[in-house]
Every structure is written in structure tokens, then in C-alpha cells.
Design a protein around this motif. Sequence first.
Motif, PDB file in Angstrom:
ATOM      1  N   ALA A 236       0.825  -1.213   0.000  1.00  0.00           N
ATOM      2  CA  ALA A 236       0.000   0.000   0.000  1.00  0.00           C
ATOM      3  C   ALA A 236       0.859   1.262   0.000  1.00  0.00           C
ATOM      4  CB  ALA A 236      -0.921   0.000   1.216  1.00  0.00           C
ATOM      5  N   ALA A 237       2.055   1.163   0.602  1.00  0.00           N
ATOM      6  CA  ALA A 237       2.953   2.315   0.680  1.00  0.00           C
ATOM      7  C   ALA A 237       3.785   2.492  -0.585  1.00  0.00           C
ATOM      8  CB  ALA A 237       3.868   2.173   1.894  1.00  0.00           C
ATOM      9  N   GLY A 238       3.616   1.587  -1.568  1.00  0.00           N
ATOM     10  CA  GLY A 238       4.336   1.713  -2.833  1.00  0.00           C
ATOM     11  C   GLY A 238       5.686   1.037  -2.869  1.00  0.00           C
ATOM     12  N   ASP A 239       6.018   0.251  -1.838  1.00  0.00           N
ATOM     13  CA  ASP A 239       7.309  -0.449  -1.800  1.00  0.00           C
ATOM     14  C   ASP A 239       7.081  -1.922  -2.127  1.00  0.00           C
ATOM     15  OD1 ASP A 239       9.856  -1.360  -1.383  1.00  0.00           O
ATOM     16  OD2 ASP A 239       9.992  -0.750   0.719  1.00  0.00           O
ATOM     17  N   ALA A 240       6.816  -2.207  -3.403  1.00  0.00           N
ATOM     18  CA  ALA A 240       6.466  -3.562  -3.818  1.00  0.00           C
ATOM     19  C   ALA A 240       7.617  -4.546  -3.635  1.00  0.00           C
ATOM     20  CB  ALA A 240       6.014  -3.560  -5.278  1.00  0.00           C
ATOM     21  N   GLU A 241       8.856  -4.077  -3.783  1.00  0.00           N
ATOM     22  CA  GLU A 241      10.011  -4.975  -3.638  1.00  0.00           C
ATOM     23  C   GLU A 241      10.101  -5.495  -2.202  1.00  0.00           C
ATOM     24  OE1 GLU A 241      12.206  -7.234  -5.411  1.00  0.00           O
ATOM     25  OE2 GLU A 241      12.201  -5.433  -6.671  1.00  0.00           O
ATOM     26  N   SER A 242       9.972  -4.602  -1.224  1.00  0.00           N
ATOM     27  CA  SER A 242      10.000  -5.028   0.175  1.00  0.00           C
ATOM     28  C   SER A 242       8.801  -5.903   0.505  1.00  0.00           C
ATOM     29  CB  SER A 242      10.032  -3.815   1.108  1.00  0.00           C
ATOM     30  OG  SER A 242      11.233  -3.086   0.949  1.00  0.00           O
ATOM     31  N   ALA A 243       7.642  -5.560  -0.067  1.00  0.00           N
ATOM     32  CA  ALA A 243       6.440  -6.367   0.155  1.00  0.00           C
ATOM     33  C   ALA A 243       6.661  -7.788  -0.348  1.00  0.00           C
ATOM     34  CB  ALA A 243       5.246  -5.731  -0.560  1.00  0.00           C
ATOM     35  N   PHE A 244       7.243  -7.907  -1.538  1.00  0.00           N
ATOM     36  CA  PHE A 244       7.513  -9.227  -2.116  1.00  0.00           C
ATOM     37  C   PHE A 244       8.398 -10.048  -1.173  1.00  0.00           C
ATOM     38  CE2 PHE A 244       9.773 -12.128  -5.025  1.00  0.00           C
ATOM     39  CZ  PHE A 244       8.691 -12.695  -5.686  1.00  0.00           C
ATOM     40  N   ALA A 245       9.427  -9.421  -0.592  1.00  0.00           N
ATOM     41  CA  ALA A 245      10.332 -10.108   0.324  1.00  0.00           C
ATOM     42  C   ALA A 245       9.607 -10.560   1.586  1.00  0.00           C
ATOM     43  CB  ALA A 245      11.504  -9.202   0.681  1.00  0.00           C
ATOM     44  N   GLU A 246       8.675  -9.736   2.102  1.00  0.00           N
ATOM     45  CA  GLU A 246       7.909 -10.102   3.310  1.00  0.00           C
ATOM     46  C   GLU A 246       7.067 -11.353   3.045  1.00  0.00           C
ATOM     47  OE1 GLU A 246       8.198  -8.728   6.200  1.00  0.00           O
ATOM     48  OE2 GLU A 246       8.511  -6.567   6.050  1.00  0.00           O
ATOM     49  N   PHE A 247       6.394 -11.380   1.899  1.00  0.00           N
ATOM     50  CA  PHE A 247       5.544 -12.529   1.581  1.00  0.00           C
ATOM     51  C   PHE A 247       6.376 -13.792   1.368  1.00  0.00           C
ATOM     52  CE2 PHE A 247       2.642  -9.052   0.110  1.00  0.00           C
ATOM     53  CZ  PHE A 247       1.654  -9.282   1.056  1.00  0.00           C
ATOM     54  N   LEU A 248       7.529 -13.656   0.725  1.00  0.00           N
ATOM     55  CA  LEU A 248       8.383 -14.823   0.525  1.00  0.00           C
ATOM     56  C   LEU A 248       8.889 -15.370   1.858  1.00  0.00           C
ATOM     57  CD1 LEU A 248      10.588 -14.287  -2.657  1.00  0.00           C
ATOM     58  CD2 LEU A 248       8.388 -15.442  -2.411  1.00  0.00           C
ATOM     59  N   GLU A 249       9.221 -14.482   2.789  1.00  0.00           N
ATOM     60  CA  GLU A 249       9.664 -14.949   4.107  1.00  0.00           C
ATOM     61  C   GLU A 249       8.539 -15.696   4.818  1.00  0.00           C
ATOM     62  OE1 GLU A 249      11.347 -13.355   8.414  1.00  0.00           O
ATOM     63  OE2 GLU A 249      11.187 -11.938   6.743  1.00  0.00           O
ATOM     64  N   CYS A 250       7.335 -15.173   4.705  1.00  0.00           N
ATOM     65  CA  CYS A 250       6.176 -15.844   5.280  1.00  0.00           C
ATOM     66  C   CYS A 250       6.020 -17.243   4.690  1.00  0.00           C
ATOM     67  CB  CYS A 250       4.921 -15.013   5.013  1.00  0.00           C
ATOM     68  SG  CYS A 250       3.403 -15.663   5.716  1.00  0.00           S
ATOM     69  N   GLY A 251       6.113 -17.351   3.374  1.00  0.00           N
ATOM     70  CA  GLY A 251       5.984 -18.645   2.712  1.00  0.00           C
ATOM     71  C   GLY A 251       7.099 -19.606   3.071  1.00  0.00           C
ATOM     72  N   GLU A 252       8.324 -19.084   3.202  1.00  0.00           N
ATOM     73  CA  GLU A 252       9.460 -19.942   3.557  1.00  0.00           C
ATOM     74  C   GLU A 252       9.249 -20.569   4.931  1.00  0.00           C
ATOM     75  OE1 GLU A 252      12.933 -21.293   5.412  1.00  0.00           O
ATOM     76  OE2 GLU A 252      12.067 -19.375   6.011  1.00  0.00           O
TER      77      GLU A 252
END
Length: 456
Positions: A236-252
Motif C-alpha cells: 500500500a505504501a508503494g514499496d512492492a520490492e519489500s512487500a515481495f520479500a515479506e511474503f516470501l519470508e512468510c511462505g518460507e
Amino acid sequence: MRYAPPITPATVKSLVRTGHPEEAALALAELESGPDPRGTVRSLRDWASCWYPGLLGPSRDACASPPPICEGLDALRELMSTGAGDEAVARAERVLGDCPMGSGALEPLLASLATLVYADRADRAARWCEPLLEQTTAHCDPVWLGAFAAIRAESAFRQGDLPAAVEAVRTALTHISWQSWGVAIGIPFAIMISAKAVMGKNEDALRYLAVPVPPTMFETPAGLHYLAARGYFRLAAGDAESAFAEFLECGERMRRWEVDLPGLAAWRIGAGRAALELGRRREALALAEEQLDRLDRLGAGRTRTRGLALRLQAEAGTPRRRGALLEEAAAVLEEAGDRLELAGTLSALGKARDAGGDRARALAAGARARAIAASCGLPSDPGQGEEVPAGAHGVSRASVVLSEAELKVATLAAQGLSNRQISSRLYVTVSTVEQHLTRIYRKLGVSRRLDLAEFL
């Protein structure tokens, strides 16, 4: 000689809640070295393993304690270990129906409600939560009130009711201070962060993100909620790269713990949306298809996560299939009861129809999206499409052929309300609503709610 207090089940529970899984494991081992005629220690290990699936394993033997105390934990453990949603839901609802409100009932009730939420049945969790909150309010127990309010908040958010979710979190944090939640604080905080981010109130979300949380929270399901919420905030804040990393960590973490449940945290959907924002359509499409495959292997039906995956697949795929996939996604989300995601899907459907030259139906989808979004607590979004002009497609037809009562039912149904919600709003029975809808469908020549907006 220094006195060492005896280790009890209460000792283990305190260590688990306050974020000390290693000490909890040692205490459990000491308790397990003694007799356990009623299976108390075995059920205690099962409960602890649901909190720390990557650090504490469940008991090897079947629980010997009498139901429903053990069965509530068994339902949650079964879901987390096998993903067998239908069986776990049936067991959980048995506990919710049979378990008396009294000493020792809170944990099996919470485990059963968590089972419904993680099985992607937020609508059922919400229905059970209401009477439990009413009964608990009569007893004025703050721990029970706070715990049930947190489940209510999660259910409301997954159904798209943002004001109700925010209010329920406030109730939860009023009855249990954030310091007293321990590692479970990730659940109410995640709901508030997600809701505020969706509502465009990023500064409010930041206030919750700034509160320190226990590091071991990230070894629990509450940490998964928090990681996903932080991902959506970054998005939502426009930082899609960091968002992608957060979701990948969750999935890992979920895959490492072997609890890759879409209803626990649909990390692939979040990662796919971030990939779309980054212009990586192929990656987003692969994540959508991977999520759908995962749902099929788990035997999941028309759940909320399936609707989200279909929408992601539509937006990441070719324009040729976009309209059909979005229509299917909207139908699934309507059945699952997530009106907020339904609004977003209808908005995308309106744009797809407009691109395909179907102007009238595009306007109808956009109008319905705005109406549903507003009912979810979102401010009007000028990017959702144009307003339907007065006298546009089908309005006069519905006004002429439907009775006043039928028009009220049709309007609420078109906004995404369930039959039960319509009956409550209009003070009629569910059966009456169903009879009205049957006549409405026949008069307008449609077969589903999704088509009603075209005539209203």
C-alpha cells in the motif's frame, strides 16, 4: 539451598505465551517423565505444538483426555498437519456446539474457532463468535472477551467488514493489554495494520508497526499473520520490492514448518500482487497457478483463497481470458463472503468489460464495486470507474417488474449481502429472502446475484 517451584501445566502455558519455547520444551519433557493418566500432558504438548510448529512437535499418542477438551486441539492439529479442511471443520463445530462455557473451555473453543478461520471458513467462525461473545459479556471475563474479540476481528476482516474488524481489535486490546498478549499480539496487530493499510491510513498502520513485538512471535502462526500484514502495508505504501520479500519470508516459514495452509496465510497471493506491481507478470501468473494447484491438492472448494487466486490469474494472464476468470473469481468470493475482495474483483471486471467494448455491463460492474466498497468502510475511489447515468441499462425494467419488497431484497443482494444479512437488515426470515430472490431471478431472467447489478 535455593527453592525451585514445581513445574506445572500452567508453567508451560506461561512459557509458551510469553515467547520462551525452549524453556517450554524442557518443562514439557519433565512433565512427560511422570505419569499422565488423563492425557493432560499429551494435550498440553499438542497445544504448544500448534503455537510453535517448527520448534515443538505434537505428542505421538492419541489424546486420552475426555472430549471436547482434547477434540478442539485435535481439530486444529489435524488441519495444520494434513490440511484436511472439511474433517477438521466438522470436528471444530462439534466442539463449539457441545462444549459448555466453564472452566477449561476457553482453549478448546479458541482452537475450534482458529480451525474454522484457518480452513478458510471465516463466515462460520463469525457465526459462532457472536453467541460466544454475548455469553462471555454476561460473565465479564476480560480474557475471554479479548480472545473472542480477536477471532471476531479476523473473521470480519476476511469478510471485508473493515469498521467491524477495527472495532473488534480495539475491544480485544481494551480487555487484554498489548503487553499481556505475549506472542499472540501478532494477531490483533496484523488485523489493524492490514485494515488501516487497505483504508489508506498508512500513518495509523505505522503506529502499530512501531510497537515492539517479541522476537519469538515470528516462530508462531501469529508471526505469519504479522509478516503478511507488513507485506500488504509495504504494498500500500508503494514499496512492492519489500512487500515481495515479506511474503516470501512468510511462505518460507510455512513450508519449513510444513503448515502451508492457504487459510493461515495466502502468501502466494500477496507475493503475486507485489510481482504485478513490479511488472513481473509471468512470476505473478506462476504464483497464482501454484496457489490454485495447492488448493486442488488440499481438496479445497470454492474458498476465499480460490477467489483471490483466480483474480490474480486473471490480472496476470492474457486479456483474452481475463473477463471469464474475473467473473468466476467474483462468484467464488461472493459465495465465500469476502465483500471487500469482491468489490476489487468487480472493479477489475468492469475495466476488462470496458476494454472488450461491453460498455453497459462495464458500468454496472463498476457501480456495484463502488457500492460494495462503500459498505465495507472504504472511501469512494474515483479510479473505480464512472457512475452509471440515470436511466442507464436496465434500471427502469427492475423498477417496473419488481415489487417494493423484491426491489429492497434485490438491491441488498446486488451489494453483496448474504441471505442471512438481508433477513437481519429487513427484519424478515431467511426463507422469505430466498422466496423473494427466486421470484426476482425469474422476473429479470437471471440466475445469480452477480447479474442483479445490471438491472439496478
